[in-house]
Write a protein that holds these residues in place. Structure first.
Motif, PDB file in Angstrom:
ATOM      1  N   GLY A  37     -14.580   7.340   3.170  1.00  0.00           N
ATOM      2  CA  GLY A  37     -13.696   7.663   2.053  1.00  0.00           C
ATOM      3  C   GLY A  37     -14.403   7.905   0.733  1.00  0.00           C
ATOM      4  O   GLY A  37     -13.753   8.007  -0.303  1.00  0.00           O
ATOM      5  N   THR A  38     -15.733   8.014   0.756  1.00  0.00           N
ATOM      6  CA  THR A  38     -16.486   8.166  -0.485  1.00  0.00           C
ATOM      7  C   THR A  38     -16.841   9.617  -0.814  1.00  0.00           C
ATOM      8  O   THR A  38     -17.344   9.897  -1.892  1.00  0.00           O
ATOM      9  N   ALA A  45     -12.345  15.228  -8.692  1.00  0.00           N
ATOM     10  CA  ALA A  45     -11.596  14.182  -7.995  1.00  0.00           C
ATOM     11  C   ALA A  45     -12.438  12.933  -7.787  1.00  0.00           C
ATOM     12  O   ALA A  45     -13.653  13.005  -7.615  1.00  0.00           O
ATOM     13  N   SER A  46     -11.765  11.805  -7.789  1.00  0.00           N
ATOM     14  CA  SER A  46     -12.420  10.541  -7.433  1.00  0.00           C
ATOM     15  C   SER A  46     -12.381  10.394  -5.920  1.00  0.00           C
ATOM     16  O   SER A  46     -11.429  10.835  -5.275  1.00  0.00           O
ATOM     17  N   PRO A  47     -13.384   9.780  -5.335  1.00  0.00           N
ATOM     18  CA  PRO A  47     -13.306   9.499  -3.903  1.00  0.00           C
ATOM     19  C   PRO A  47     -12.050   8.666  -3.608  1.00  0.00           C
ATOM     20  O   PRO A  47     -11.706   7.764  -4.382  1.00  0.00           O
ATOM     21  N   ILE A  48     -11.374   8.952  -2.513  1.00  0.00           N
ATOM     22  CA  ILE A  48     -10.089   8.285  -2.247  1.00  0.00           C
ATOM     23  C   ILE A  48     -10.227   6.781  -2.084  1.00  0.00           C
ATOM     24  O   ILE A  48      -9.291   6.041  -2.357  1.00  0.00           O
ATOM     25  N   VAL A  49     -11.374   6.322  -1.661  1.00  0.00           N
ATOM     26  CA  VAL A  49     -11.553   4.882  -1.469  1.00  0.00           C
ATOM     27  C   VAL A  49     -11.585   4.141  -2.800  1.00  0.00           C
ATOM     28  O   VAL A  49     -11.329   2.944  -2.849  1.00  0.00           O
ATOM     29  N   THR A  50     -11.870   4.850  -3.891  1.00  0.00           N
ATOM     30  CA  THR A  50     -11.936   4.189  -5.195  1.00  0.00           C
ATOM     31  C   THR A  50     -10.578   4.119  -5.884  1.00  0.00           C
ATOM     32  O   THR A  50     -10.442   3.432  -6.893  1.00  0.00           O
ATOM     33  N   LEU A  51      -9.589   4.815  -5.363  1.00  0.00           N
ATOM     34  CA  LEU A  51      -8.260   4.798  -5.978  1.00  0.00           C
ATOM     35  C   LEU A  51      -7.552   3.483  -5.690  1.00  0.00           C
ATOM     36  O   LEU A  51      -7.769   2.863  -4.640  1.00  0.00           O
ATOM     37  N   ARG A  52      -6.697   3.070  -6.625  1.00  0.00           N
ATOM     38  CA  ARG A  52      -5.874   1.888  -6.374  1.00  0.00           C
ATOM     39  C   ARG A  52      -4.943   2.186  -5.208  1.00  0.00           C
ATOM     40  O   ARG A  52      -4.460   3.307  -5.046  1.00  0.00           O
ATOM     41  N   LYS A  53      -4.695   1.184  -4.423  1.00  0.00           N
ATOM     42  CA  LYS A  53      -3.893   1.316  -3.214  1.00  0.00           C
ATOM     43  C   LYS A  53      -2.511   1.917  -3.504  1.00  0.00           C
ATOM     44  O   LYS A  53      -2.066   2.828  -2.802  1.00  0.00           O
ATOM     45  N   ASP A  54      -1.825   1.438  -4.535  1.00  0.00           N
ATOM     46  CA  ASP A  54      -0.489   1.939  -4.842  1.00  0.00           C
ATOM     47  C   ASP A  54      -0.539   3.384  -5.322  1.00  0.00           C
ATOM     48  O   ASP A  54       0.320   4.193  -4.978  1.00  0.00           O
ATOM     49  N   ARG A  55      -1.555   3.724  -6.084  1.00  0.00           N
ATOM     50  CA  ARG A  55      -1.697   5.102  -6.571  1.00  0.00           C
ATOM     51  C   ARG A  55      -1.970   6.061  -5.421  1.00  0.00           C
ATOM     52  O   ARG A  55      -1.449   7.169  -5.365  1.00  0.00           O
ATOM     53  N   ARG A  56      -2.818   5.627  -4.486  1.00  0.00           N
ATOM     54  CA  ARG A  56      -3.158   6.468  -3.334  1.00  0.00           C
ATOM     55  C   ARG A  56      -1.923   6.710  -2.477  1.00  0.00           C
ATOM     56  O   ARG A  56      -1.680   7.829  -2.024  1.00  0.00           O
ATOM     57  N   LEU A  57      -1.103   5.673  -2.276  1.00  0.00           N
ATOM     58  CA  LEU A  57       0.110   5.841  -1.476  1.00  0.00           C
ATOM     59  C   LEU A  57       1.075   6.799  -2.163  1.00  0.00           C
ATOM     60  O   LEU A  57       1.656   7.672  -1.514  1.00  0.00           O
ATOM     61  N   TYR A  71      -5.517  19.084  -8.435  1.00  0.00           N
ATOM     62  CA  TYR A  71      -6.729  19.863  -8.165  1.00  0.00           C
ATOM     63  C   TYR A  71      -6.474  21.056  -7.232  1.00  0.00           C
ATOM     64  O   TYR A  71      -7.371  21.520  -6.554  1.00  0.00           O
ATOM     65  N   GLY A  72      -5.221  21.506  -7.141  1.00  0.00           N
ATOM     66  CA  GLY A  72      -4.885  22.653  -6.319  1.00  0.00           C
ATOM     67  C   GLY A  72      -4.921  22.392  -4.824  1.00  0.00           C
ATOM     68  O   GLY A  72      -4.957  23.319  -4.022  1.00  0.00           O
ATOM     69  N   MET A  73      -4.880  21.130  -4.444  1.00  0.00           N
ATOM     70  CA  MET A  73      -4.986  20.769  -3.021  1.00  0.00           C
ATOM     71  C   MET A  73      -3.642  20.449  -2.383  1.00  0.00           C
ATOM     72  O   MET A  73      -3.584  19.983  -1.254  1.00  0.00           O
ATOM     73  N   GLY A  74      -2.549  20.722  -3.096  1.00  0.00           N
ATOM     74  CA  GLY A  74      -1.227  20.353  -2.601  1.00  0.00           C
ATOM     75  C   GLY A  74      -0.888  20.928  -1.247  1.00  0.00           C
ATOM     76  O   GLY A  74      -0.431  20.214  -0.352  1.00  0.00           O
TER      77      GLY A  74
END
Length: 101
Positions: A37-38, A45-57, A71-74
Motif C-alpha cells: 500500500g505504499t 497522492a498519498s500512499p493509501i496505507v498512510t491515509l486515516r482508516k475512516d478517510r480511506r473508507l 486526481y482524475g482517478m474516479g
C-alpha cells in the motif's frame, strides 16, 4: 423453539463460512498501490496505507458512488470497486489498515 435455535446456529456458520477476505480483494489493487500500500499511483497522492482508516473508507465509498474523482482517478477506481458491497469495502479497508508498520 428448537427449530429457531437450529436456524440461528446455521446462520452463524453460514456467515463465517462466507467471511469477506480483504486480502483477497486487495490483490487487484496491488498493480497501482503496491503489495504493502505504499506505492504512489499519482505524484500528488498519498500512499493509501498512510491515509486515516475512516478517510480511506469514505474515499472508497465515494468512488463506488461515482462522486469521488480525486486526481482524475474516479472512473478507474469506480471500475475497481463498483461490484463490492459495503462489507467488502470495509474488509479491504481493514486489510489496508493492517499493512501499516
Amino acid at each position: 423453539m428448537k427449530r429457531l435455535a437450529i436456524l440461528g446456529i446455521a446462520s452463524i456458520f453460514s456467515v463465517s463460512a462466507f467471511a469477506v477476505d480483504g486480502a483477497e480483494i486487495y490483490k487487484k489493487c496491488v498493480g497501482c498501490h503496491g503489495a504493502d500500500g505504499t506505492q504512489k499511483y499519482h505524484p500528488k497522492a498519498s500512499p493509501i496505507v498512510t491515509l486515516r482508516k475512516d478517510r480511506r473508507l469514505r474515499a472508497l465509498e465515494g468512488y463506488k458512488e461515482g462522486n469521488n474523482n480525486k486526481y482524475g482517478m474516479g472512473s478507474a477506481m469506480r471500475a475497481q470497486v463498483q461490484n463490492l458491497n459495503q462489507l467488502e469495502l470495509e474488509a479491504v479497508n481493514e486489510y489496508i489498515e493492517s499493512l501499516k508498520k
